[in-house]
Enzyme design. Structure first.
Site, PDB file in Angstrom:
ATOM      1  N   LYS A  40       0.811  -1.182   0.000  1.00 31.90           N
ATOM      2  CA  LYS A  40       0.000   0.000   0.000  1.00 31.90           C
ATOM      3  C   LYS A  40       0.865   1.261   0.000  1.00 31.90           C
ATOM      4  CE  LYS A  40      -3.487  -2.082   3.103  1.00 31.90           C
ATOM      5  NZ  LYS A  40      -2.725  -3.166   3.748  1.00 31.90           N
ATOM      6  N   GLU A  96       8.099   2.943  -5.716  1.00 32.98           N
ATOM      7  CA  GLU A  96       8.096   2.503  -4.319  1.00 32.98           C
ATOM      8  C   GLU A  96       8.217   3.689  -3.382  1.00 32.98           C
ATOM      9  OE1 GLU A  96       7.348   0.716  -2.095  1.00 32.98           O
ATOM     10  OE2 GLU A  96       8.225  -1.277  -2.038  1.00 32.98           O
ATOM     11  N   ASP A 100      14.441  -0.384   1.905  1.00 33.18           N
ATOM     12  CA  ASP A 100      15.087  -0.687   3.180  1.00 33.18           C
ATOM     13  C   ASP A 100      16.036  -1.862   2.963  1.00 33.18           C
ATOM     14  OD1 ASP A 100      15.774  -1.123   5.789  1.00 33.18           O
ATOM     15  OD2 ASP A 100      13.759  -1.503   6.523  1.00 33.18           O
TER      16      ASP A 100
HETATM   17  P1  IMP Z   1      12.351  -3.681   1.952  1.00 33.96           P
HETATM   18  O1  IMP Z   1      12.949  -4.000   3.285  1.00 33.96           O
HETATM   19  O2  IMP Z   1      13.251  -2.796   1.133  1.00 33.96           O
HETATM   20  O3  IMP Z   1      11.959  -4.927   1.217  1.00 33.96           O
HETATM   21  O4  IMP Z   1      11.066  -2.844   2.255  1.00 33.96           O
HETATM   22  C1  IMP Z   1       9.805  -3.410   2.214  1.00 33.96           C
HETATM   23  C2  IMP Z   1       8.725  -2.473   2.618  1.00 33.96           C
HETATM   24  O5  IMP Z   1       8.838  -2.249   4.014  1.00 33.96           O
HETATM   25  C3  IMP Z   1       8.706  -1.078   2.021  1.00 33.96           C
HETATM   26  O6  IMP Z   1       8.086  -1.029   0.780  1.00 33.96           O
HETATM   27  C4  IMP Z   1       7.887  -0.351   3.054  1.00 33.96           C
HETATM   28  O7  IMP Z   1       6.508  -0.542   2.811  1.00 33.96           O
HETATM   29  C5  IMP Z   1       8.278  -1.045   4.340  1.00 33.96           C
HETATM   30  N1  IMP Z   1       9.263  -0.245   5.089  1.00 33.96           N
HETATM   31  C6  IMP Z   1      10.607  -0.303   5.015  1.00 33.96           C
HETATM   32  N2  IMP Z   1      11.173   0.598   5.833  1.00 33.96           N
HETATM   33  C7  IMP Z   1      10.141   1.247   6.432  1.00 33.96           C
HETATM   34  C8  IMP Z   1      10.074   2.331   7.388  1.00 33.96           C
HETATM   35  O8  IMP Z   1      11.068   2.899   7.865  1.00 33.96           O
HETATM   36  N3  IMP Z   1       8.815   2.713   7.750  1.00 33.96           N
HETATM   37  C9  IMP Z   1       7.686   2.136   7.262  1.00 33.96           C
HETATM   38  N4  IMP Z   1       7.712   1.138   6.376  1.00 33.96           N
HETATM   39  C10 IMP Z   1       8.922   0.707   5.961  1.00 33.96           C
HETATM   40 MG    MG Z   2       5.729  -0.768   0.706  1.00 34.81          MG
END
Ligand code: IMP
Ligand code: MG
Length: 174
Positions: A40, A96, A100
């Site tokens: 979302k 996106e 993270d």
């Molecule tokens: P990834 O760890 O790069 O796979 O991130 C996956 C998803 O985690 C992102 O698209 C966000 O929706 C969520 N996310 C990552 N870091 C944060 C943060 O600091 N706050 C809120 N959501 C986060």
């Molecule tokens: Mg996300």
């Protein structure tokens, strides 16, 4: 947990999205662009970025499982909603909110590449620094931020705060 320090203001975000939109407009002129928002979190960035793209763009969305209520990624990516359309031969731009661990996008890029789009690029409003992640080429990036848990502008904590019109650090209470 509560809303902590503002990291990026509404004005800074507006200015950045306008700049990103201008570059995307130049890069995709004469091409048939499909912007794919990752739900979302990306719904706000997608809506605001898209209004700075001066091209006849089409839109689609994917939903993938991510954090749930916790603040650390599980490393497991599950598609909850796939694209409505075929992307073979299309110019696809994934949008996106934040990168993270990079695991979500790493998985999505592999998954979408197999469908043979004409091109596949990434746009992200926020990129966390100092994180070990699989190599990802983010063609359109907004801001690099410290590795803190942030909320607002689409980003949630336990489902809330997505509608904050700025990005803030989530803070422990007490
Ligand atoms: P990834 O760890 O790069 O796979 O991130 C996956 C998803 O985690 C992102 O698209 C966000 O929706 C969520 N996310 C990552 N870091 C944060 C943060 O600091 N706050 C809120 N959501 C986060
Ligand atoms: Mg996300």
């Amino acid at each position: 947990m509560k809303i902590g320090k503002t990291l990026i203001t509404t004005e800074q975000i507006d200015e950045k999205l306008e700049e990103m939109g201008r570059t995307i407009t130049e890069d995709y002129r004469g091409k048939d662009l499909l912007m794919v928002g990752i739900l979302k979190g990306a719904f706000i960035v997608m809506a605001d970025l898209a209004r700075h793209v001066d091209l006849p763009v089409e839109f689609d969305f994917m939903a993938v499982s991510s954090y749930g209520a916790a603040t650390k990624t599980s490393g497991v990516v599950r598609i909850l909603k796939d694209l409505d359309q075929e992307i073979a031969g299309r110019h696809v731009l994934i949008v996106e909110d934040i990168i993270d661990s990079g695991l979500t996008l790493h998985y999505l890029i592999r998954n979408l590449s197999v469908r043979q789009p004409a091109s596949l690029e990434l746009a992200a409003l926020l990129i966390k620094d100092e994180i070990d992640r699989p190599q990802l080429e983010v063609k359109y990036e907004g801001f690099h931020i410290p590795p803190e848990f942030v909320i607002g502008y689409g980003l949630d904590y336990a489902g809330k705060y997505r509608n904050l019109p700025y990005v803030a650090i989530m803070e422990e209470e007490g």
